[in-house]
Every structure is written in structure tokens, then in C-alpha cells.
Design a protein around this motif. Structure first.
Motif, PDB file in Angstrom:
ATOM      1  N   LEU A  53       0.826  -1.209   0.000  1.00  0.00           N
ATOM      2  CA  LEU A  53       0.000   0.000   0.000  1.00  0.00           C
ATOM      3  C   LEU A  53       0.860   1.258   0.000  1.00  0.00           C
ATOM      4  O   LEU A  53       0.759   2.120   0.881  1.00  0.00           O
ATOM      5  N   GLU A 107      -5.912   9.992   7.321  1.00  0.00           N
ATOM      6  CA  GLU A 107      -4.933   8.945   7.022  1.00  0.00           C
ATOM      7  C   GLU A 107      -5.624   7.613   6.765  1.00  0.00           C
ATOM      8  O   GLU A 107      -5.223   6.844   5.900  1.00  0.00           O
ATOM      9  N   MET A 108      -6.671   7.331   7.525  1.00  0.00           N
ATOM     10  CA  MET A 108      -7.416   6.085   7.330  1.00  0.00           C
ATOM     11  C   MET A 108      -8.120   6.100   5.986  1.00  0.00           C
ATOM     12  O   MET A 108      -8.175   5.090   5.274  1.00  0.00           O
ATOM     13  N   ARG A 114      -7.145   7.743   3.365  1.00  0.00           N
ATOM     14  CA  ARG A 114      -6.093   7.601   2.361  1.00  0.00           C
ATOM     15  C   ARG A 114      -5.757   6.119   2.147  1.00  0.00           C
ATOM     16  O   ARG A 114      -5.622   5.644   1.021  1.00  0.00           O
ATOM     17  N   ALA A 115      -5.613   5.388   3.231  1.00  0.00           N
ATOM     18  CA  ALA A 115      -5.269   3.965   3.129  1.00  0.00           C
ATOM     19  C   ALA A 115      -6.349   3.192   2.392  1.00  0.00           C
ATOM     20  O   ALA A 115      -6.055   2.385   1.502  1.00  0.00           O
ATOM     21  N   VAL A 116      -7.598   3.440   2.732  1.00  0.00           N
ATOM     22  CA  VAL A 116      -8.669   2.629   2.162  1.00  0.00           C
ATOM     23  C   VAL A 116      -8.949   3.024   0.710  1.00  0.00           C
ATOM     24  O   VAL A 116      -9.299   2.165  -0.112  1.00  0.00           O
ATOM     25  N   LYS A 127      -6.227   1.215  -1.242  1.00  0.00           N
ATOM     26  CA  LYS A 127      -6.514  -0.221  -1.263  1.00  0.00           C
ATOM     27  C   LYS A 127      -7.579  -0.541  -2.311  1.00  0.00           C
ATOM     28  O   LYS A 127      -7.447  -1.486  -3.082  1.00  0.00           O
ATOM     29  N   LEU A 158     -14.623  -2.909  -1.381  1.00  0.00           N
ATOM     30  CA  LEU A 158     -13.630  -1.926  -0.956  1.00  0.00           C
ATOM     31  C   LEU A 158     -13.967  -0.539  -1.489  1.00  0.00           C
ATOM     32  O   LEU A 158     -13.740   0.467  -0.810  1.00  0.00           O
ATOM     33  N   VAL A 186     -16.432   0.843   0.884  1.00  0.00           N
ATOM     34  CA  VAL A 186     -15.792   1.304   2.119  1.00  0.00           C
ATOM     35  C   VAL A 186     -15.126   2.654   1.861  1.00  0.00           C
ATOM     36  O   VAL A 186     -15.259   3.593   2.661  1.00  0.00           O
ATOM     37  N   ALA A 237     -17.681   5.525   1.298  1.00  0.00           N
ATOM     38  CA  ALA A 237     -18.348   5.848   2.565  1.00  0.00           C
ATOM     39  C   ALA A 237     -17.397   6.639   3.464  1.00  0.00           C
ATOM     40  O   ALA A 237     -17.739   7.697   3.996  1.00  0.00           O
ATOM     41  N   LYS A 238     -16.187   6.105   3.631  1.00  0.00           N
ATOM     42  CA  LYS A 238     -15.219   6.729   4.531  1.00  0.00           C
ATOM     43  C   LYS A 238     -14.831   8.116   4.029  1.00  0.00           C
ATOM     44  O   LYS A 238     -14.744   9.066   4.805  1.00  0.00           O
ATOM     45  N   THR A 261      -5.441   0.489   7.325  1.00  0.00           N
ATOM     46  CA  THR A 261      -4.467   1.489   7.764  1.00  0.00           C
ATOM     47  C   THR A 261      -3.281   0.807   8.439  1.00  0.00           C
ATOM     48  O   THR A 261      -2.130   1.222   8.256  1.00  0.00           O
ATOM     49  N   ARG A 314      -1.204  -0.619   5.713  1.00  0.00           N
ATOM     50  CA  ARG A 314      -0.454   0.439   5.025  1.00  0.00           C
ATOM     51  C   ARG A 314       0.711   0.933   5.869  1.00  0.00           C
ATOM     52  O   ARG A 314       1.795   1.204   5.359  1.00  0.00           O
ATOM     53  N   ASP A 372       3.499  -1.511   5.425  1.00  0.00           N
ATOM     54  CA  ASP A 372       4.078  -1.391   4.083  1.00  0.00           C
ATOM     55  C   ASP A 372       4.934  -0.139   3.975  1.00  0.00           C
ATOM     56  O   ASP A 372       6.006  -0.145   3.357  1.00  0.00           O
TER      57      ASP A 372
END
Lengths: 379, 398
Positions: free
Chosen positions: A3, A292-293, A295-297, A300, A315, A318, A321-322, B307, B310, B313
Motif C-alpha cells: 500500500l 490517514e485512514m 487515504r489507506a482505504v 486499497k 472496498l 468502504v 463511505a469513509k 491502515t 499500510r 508497508d
């Protein structure tokens, strides 16, 4: 797949950032609004945008595109979000193009994709019919006659409808509202008889349209994909649009946040920098983690789409929504923490708030996607 | 998966052969409950002969601490070899032979700050699981503000005399030795008068009292020191510079806890609720508001899990902020509390049964109550948000 961005993806992000900062900063949105630009976007910018190749990121090289993926598209979309840049790319080069790539015949692809990639043609999906995005509730009827299909009904919230030359319309050839089978996608050109386009200027200065389809006839050859089997192609197009909107929302949230933290470090009241107040520090920290969360999702989901993973659609839900809830929080906190100034039109933060609200409603808001996930998990 | 170099491949076959020959079959069954965990120490009662033998064999080889130097009893393995060992153990189902605060916390601190003599004295018994350690940090008046601790160590020439009290000392009543923060210079400014000392819990003047939580029994204790003798040679690091040792340890502890927000094997909440409460004609939870809350929780839970992925990673790629562990700890603990609130809502009146035939001794309610401590222990949520604000966002102030 780790990621993290590849070097090429990071470079694309940096070049998009530099380009948009130069050619489409927030001031351009303000100018578009104040000048009441009839197209709703800057044609010169659109030319430069297509020259950079961005328009064709998701279009195969064979049709004049760059043949890249959703991670790449997302890098540019995030920068668009940061700068509140206005362009028809989300509707046309991302969403409509994906419908053609996934469902079009060779002839249909050859007819439309190169012109979408070059920016010459703006295409857009016509799916929503009510206040909320509910694609399974499609009720616009398509009846087979000797002349072809007759489309009857109304569509709303059609992005860039006013300037679109091609509409990809979701209509029902069988079944009833609520069925995912029996939905067919039609390629409808602007000059069709019986098609009325009502231009809407939205709260964020972007344009959408209401379509009235009054006995509009389309040839059988204008079916995109299989009759009654349009759901899979529609979902693929919507997922492309959703993850792009999520990336744009991420950019909106990030920029609103960065400006707010900057303000907390400068503003003085009560003989000190307000950023020293713990209550404000904690609100900033909470928002930082949410971003940050998100950004990660988003990353992904982009990677999952590019890999063709079976988890991709979930995904994407998710991520959308996020991104929606995070951006909503970011712009809310942005205005609040800027005090009275945040409430002025002169100040830019209001534009971020308006764009976030519109993007929430694009292709399903946070509530829609949370519900989708619950349905898939059978509760 | 990266293929082994030739040397690593040889190591892998040798490790596999040794494990197959030396790991008793009872130790290849998964750890199912607290009772299966081996903590070691002077007071330890082995669950069975196999547990004792497994610890002894792994301890002799230094494979309870694979990467520690051979000189101090460790396995002397490289990071890659240690990874291979862990893979082979997992493949055979071998249990980790020893859980130990000595391994996780004190050992790394001694390796970094300890003298050669201290390492020789204390590391080998940790490796073999012969000495069990507890951590003496927090006091009733020094929790979040740990540096304000008051447990006093008075200089008596060739030794110190310690007086004071610690709280939240996990397993103090089971431990053999303690690593403890004490004030050796009361005149110095807060952080700069603290020393990191080691002493035997069996010393005269040491007593413990277990703490009962709102959730019931816990490993936590109050620990009292009444004129306890501590040897000067058992100060770790420089006198009055114990705060540096403590900070080093705390980073390790926070990372340990940070990953606990995502319990593997945790049942999907929505499906559990559907089972327990039933669904309507459309296959949806009968309670629409609970359904919405669970759906929103699952979005956040998925986002948190990704998260964490990530973060790992990014660390491998040399990216990411070192203080981001505070973000994971804060969010993970809050998520855990939310999960258990929803579990209690879903469990309804049955989850309230504390004593009943089917109530499992109030397992649901106890678990729910215990999670309230997750946002307090290991640095409160409020402290984590402070860390994020200061170290990541660079917001001003003390």
C-alpha cells in the motif's frame, strides 16, 4: 501489492499537483462562478488537461488513451480535489468511458472512446432518478418497437449534462423497480428527438442536468452490452466513478485540513497562538487520523480495482463511505475553526464545503455504501 | 514470497529438522486460553511436562529470543533467519514457548543501556524463562504524568533504600524481579532526577496487593516498597538518566498494544447480530438503527485494518512518521470499545447474565467492561492525541 505508491505514481501525482496549481487553482473556480461561465468549466483548461493526457488515463492505448489504472487516475483526482479544479473528466473520461470499455462493441468503442480521450466529446452516465442514488430502483422504461427502443421517463443529477454530447442511459427493459436484472444501457446522442436537457447549477458551481425523455427512439445498435444484462457494466462504471469521487473527496479533505492546521498556527487570540489550545489540538489530531485512514482505504480500493480483485466492489464502498464522512468532518471543522472568516464568501473554505456535499451525493453517499456493505454481508 | 539464499535455505532445513525432533506434540496444539501460556519464573507451575521440556530446549538454544546476541544466551540469528524460524514454527504449529516482559521490554533496554555485567547477570535467566519480571512505573499520583513519580531511592553509600508505591503493576504477585523507576534526585527538575533500577521482589519490604477491576479479576497489582534495599550495580543506564531508558521502553510497549485493536478471529459483528436477533423478510437485521450502527462500525473497522496494513508497508519502504503508532493506538482502542458496546447491544439481556448456567461467568459483560481500560492503559487516548498534535502536526505549546 504494497500500500505505497510506485515511483511513477508519485511522479504523476507531483506533476498533476504542479499543473493544477498553475492552471486550475481555487481562484479559477471562483472566476467560473462569478463570470457565470455557460459551460460550467474552462475550455482552455480542458484543452491543456487533455494535452497532458489525463483525460485518457483509463482509456486503452488502442483508443488514444494512456491505458493506466485507478491508482493513477486517483492521483490526479486527489489533486483536483485539493485545488477544487472543475472539469468534465469524472463524468466523461472516468465513468462513461469505463462503461464503454467494459460493455461496448469494437465499433462502439472506436466510435466514442478516442473522442472522449481527446476531450472532443463529453460523455456522461444518466442513472439517478430521485433525490438519492438508487440504481436498482431504475424505473425509466425502454420499450422495444419496430423502430428500435423507445425511452420514456426522467433522469436527474446527470453530471455535465448541459455540455454532454453522449448520454449513457440506464433504463428498464424488463422487471420492476428493485430488480437488478432487466436493466439495459443505451447510448443516447445529444441530438435525439424528444430529449430535453434542463441545466442545473449546483451549490458547488458544478453543473448537472435533469433529462426528460419523451418517447425518445434509439436504434437497437445503441444498446451498450446485452439487453436486460446492463447491471454488471453499470456497476463497473459506477465503481470507477465512485472511487474517483472518493479520491477527489480525499483531496478536498486534505486541503481543508492543511489550511486549517496552518491557520491554527498563525491566529492569535487571548495573547497566544490558538493552536496551543488543547481542545483545538485534539480536534485536529482526530481529523488527521480520519484522513490517514481514508487515504489507506482509497488506495486499497484503487489497487483492488486494478488487480480485478473479487473484493474490489466492497472496498470501493468502504472507500466512498469513509471519504464522504471524513470530508464532511474536515470541511465542517475547517469552517468552524476559522471562526467568522470561515463563513465569508471571500474565504475559500466555503467552496470546499460545497464541493464535499455534492461529491457525497455522487454515485451513492456514505449511508448508501454502508447499506450496500451490510446487504452483501447479509444483515 | 522471496526465495531463500542458499545459506538461508540451509538454515531453514536445519531449523525444521530440529523443531520436528524437539517440539513435543502437546506444544503443537494452538494456544486456546490464558492457561496455555507459559510465563516462566521461579513460581511457575508448568501445565505439563511437555511445556517444561519445550521451554528448556528452546531456552538452551536461545530461540526464545532468536535475535539476541549469543554472548548473553540469545539465538544470535539475523533478522532474516528469525523470520524463517517463525515461519517454520508456524508451519509446524509450534507454540511460542515463553511470554515474558523480560523478553519484550527489559531485554531490549538492557541490550541498549546495560553494562556487560548486567547483561551477563540478567539476560540468560530471561532467555531460559527462569526469572519473571514486572514493570514498576505508574503510581497513584503519577499516571499520565509519569515523570512526576515520587517513589524515592535514598543513597546509603553502597546501596539505595527505596520507599514508595507503584500501581497497575501487571503480575507483580507472580513476578521474581522488578524493573522500576525511582527518584534518585528530588532536587532535580522532574524528568532529570529519575533512575531505572532492578531488584528482587523477594527482598524484605516488598509487598503486593491485587487490583480487582470493574470487569473482575485482573493481573494488575499495587506494589509497596518499605525500606527496600537496591544494589548500586543494578542501576541501568546513567544515574538520574533513567527517563531515557523509560522512553525507549515505552515506544516498544505502545507498538505492542497498537496492534491489539484488530483481534484475529473476532466474529463479524453484523452476521453475529443477524444470528442472535434475526432478520426481516428482506434479510435485514430486525433492528434498523442497530443495523446502521453496525454498518458504520464495519466501515471504520475495515478502514483501520487497512491502515495498519499500510503502516507496515510504509515502514518497509522507509516511509511514514514514527509517531504514527499513537494514531493506531488511539483509534484501535476506541474501535475496540465501540465493538463491545455493539456486542452488548446485540447480546441484549442475555449478555447481562453474570452468573447463570449459560452466561459463561459473564464473559460478554466482562469483556465489554475490560475494553474501557484500552483507551487508558499504555498512554490514554488524550495523551495520544497530544502526541499527534505536537509531533506530527507540529502544533505549538508545552
Amino acid at each position: 501489492m504494497a500500500l505505497v505508491l510506485t515511483e511513477e505514481q508519485s511522479m504523476l501525482r507531483d506533476s498533476a499537483r504542479a499543473f493544477l496549481a498553475d492552471h486550475a487553482p481555487v481562484a479559477q473556480l471562483r472566476a467560473l462562478r462569478d463570470s457565470r461561465n455557460p459551460d460550467g468549466f474552462s475550455r482552455p483548461l480542458w484543452s491543456q488537461f487533455t494535452e497532458m493526457g489525463y483525460t485518457g488515463i483509463l482509456i486503452p492505448e488502442a483508443h488514444g488513451g494512456l491505458g493506466l489504472g485507478h491508482v493513477e487516475a486517483g492521483q490526479v483526482m486527489e489533486e483536483i480535489g485539493r485545488h477544487l479544479s472543475v472539469s468534465p473528466w469524472l463524468a466523461s473520461g472516468i465513468t462513461a468511458a469505463t462503461a464503454l470499455v467494459r460493455g461496448g462493441t469494437t465499433a462502439q468503442q472506436a466510435e466514442y472512446l478516442p473522442r472522449i480521450a481527446s476531450g472532443e466529446l463529453i460523455a456522461t452516465l444518466a442513472v439517478d432518478e430521485t433525490r438519492k442514488h438508487l440504481p436498482a430502483q431504475t424505473a425509466v422504461r425502454a420499450t422495444l418497437t419496430s423502430d428500435g427502443y423507445v425511452l420514456e421517463g426522467q433522469k436527474t443529477f446527470v453530471l455535465e449534462g448541459e455540455v454532454a454530447g453522449l448520454f449513457i442511459v440506464a433504463a428498464r427493459t424488463a422487471g420492476q423497480a428493485g430488480d437488478t436484472t432487466g436493466i439495459t444501457l443505451f447510448l443516447l446522442e445529444r441530438d435525439a428527438v424528444g430529449l430535453q436537457v434542463e441545466d442545473l447549477v449546483l451549490a458547488d458551481t458544478h453543473r448537472a442536468a435533469r433529462l426528460n425523455l419523451d418517447q425518445v427512439v434509439v436504434a437497437k445498435g445503441a444498446v451498450l452490452g446485452e439487453v436486460g444484462q446492463g447491471w454488471a457494466v453499470l456497476q463497473a462504471a459506477l465503481d470507477a466513478g465512485r472511487i474517483a469521487a472518493a479520491a477527489e473527496l480525499l483531496g478536498v479533505a486534505q486541503e481543508a485540513f492543511d489550511r486549517t492546521v496552518g491557520y491554527l498556527k498563525e491566529r492569535r487570540q487571548f495573547e497566544r497562538i490558538i493552536g496551543e489550545f488543547q481542545a483545538l489540538q485534539h480536534r485536529a489530531s482526530v481529523l488527521y487520523v480520519e484522513i490517514e485512514m481514508t487515504r489507506a482505504v482509497v488506495l486499497k480500493a484503487q489497487q483492488a480495482l486494478d488487480e480485478g480483485s473479487a473484493q474490489a466492489s466492497a472496498l470501493v464502498s468502504v472507500a466512498k463511505a469513509k471519504a464522504g464522512t471524513t470530508a464532511t468532518l474536515a470541511v465542517q471543522e475547517g469552517v468552524q475553526l476559522h471562526g467568522g472568516m470561515g463563513m465569508t464568501d471571500e474565504f475559500d473554505l466555503g467552496f470546499f464545503m460545497k464541493r464535499a456535499r455534492v461529491l457525497q451525493e455522487v454515485f451513492g453517499d456514505a449511508a448508501f455504501h454502508a447499506d450496500q456493505l451490510a446487504q452483501q454481508k447479509r444483515y | 514470497m522471496v526465495t531463500d539464499t542458499e545459506a538461508l535455505s540451509t538454515f531453514r532445513s536445519e531449523a525444521r529438522a530440529w523443531l520436528e525432533a524437539n517440539c513435543p506434540p502437546e506444544m503443537r496444539k494452538p494456544i486456546l486460553s490464558e492457561d496455555d501460556i507459559c510465563w516462566g519464573g521461579r513460581q511457575w507451575q508448568f501445565q505439563c511436562e511437555a511445556q517444561r521440556v519445550w521451554l528448556q530446549r528452546m531456552g538452551e538454544r536461545g530461540w526464545t529470543v532468536p535475535t539476541w546476541p549469543r554472548e548473553y544466551g540469545g539465538g544470535g540469528l539475523s533478522a532474516d533467519e528469525a523470520k524463517v524460524l517463525a515461519q517454520e514454527m508456524r508451519a509446524l504449529g509450534c507454540r511460542v514457548p515463553l511470554q515474558s516482559f523480560g523478553i519484550w521490554m527489559l531485554g531490549p533496554a538492557l541490550l541498549k543501556f546495560g553494562t556487560h555485567e548486567q547483561k551477563l547477570e540478567f539476560l540468560p535467566p530471561i532467555v531460559r524463562g527462569e526469572i519473571r519480571w514486572c514493570q514498576g512505573y505508574s503510581e497513584p499520583n503519577a499516571g499520565s504524568d509519569l515523570a512526576s513519580l515520587q517513589t524515592r531511592a535514598e543513597d546509603r553509600g553502597d546501596h539505595f533504600i527505596v520507599n514508595g508505591q507503584k500501581i497497575w503493576t501487571s503480575y507483580a504477585d507472580q513476578a521474581d524481579w522488578i524493573f522500576c523507576l525511582v527518584r534518585t534526585d528530588p532536587a532535580a527538575k522532574k524528568h532529570t532526577g529519575i533512575s531505572f533500577v532492578l531488584f528482587d521482589m523477594a527482598n524484605a519490604g516488598v509487598s503486593t496487593k491485587p487490583i480487582l477491576l470493574i470487569s473482575g479479576k485482573s493481573p494488575f497489582c499495587e506494589t509497596f516498597f518499605d525500606d527496600v534495599r537496591v544494589e548500586k550495580k543494578h542501576v541501568v543506564g546513567t544515574l538520574n538518566a533513567g527517563w531515557d531508558v523509560a522512553k525507549y521502553l515505552l515506544t516498544h510497549e505502545r507498538e505492542m498494544i497498537g496492534g491489539m485493536g484488530d483481534r484475529h478471529g473476532a466474529k463479524p459483528l453484523g452476521q453475529l447480530a443477524a444470528q442472535q436477533l434475526g432478520v426481516d423478510a428482506l434479510g435485514r437485521l430486525a433492528d434498523p438503527i442497530l443495523r446502521a450502527q453496525i454498518a458504520q462500525f464495519e466501515v471504520d473497522e475495515a478502514a483501520f485494518r487497512i491502515t495498519m496494513e499500510r503502516t507496515m508497508d510504509m515502514a518497509k519502504a522507509g516511509q511514514g512518521h514514527p509517531a504514527f503508532s499513537s494514531a493506531l493506538k488511539y483509534y484501535g482502542s476506541e474501535l475496540n470499545k465501540r465493538r463491545h458496546e455493539l456486542l452488548m447491544q446485540t447480546g441484549g439481556t442475555q449478555a447481562l447474565e453474570w452468573e447463570s448456567e449459560r452466561g459463561q461467568a459473564g464473559a460478554s459483560a466482562r469483556a465489554w467492561l475490560r475494553t474501557k481500560g484500552n483507551s487508558i492503559e499504555g498512554g490514554t487516548t488524550e495523551v495520544q492525541l497530544n502526541v499527534i498534535a505536537k509531533r506530527i502536526l507540529n502544533l505549538p505549546g508545552a
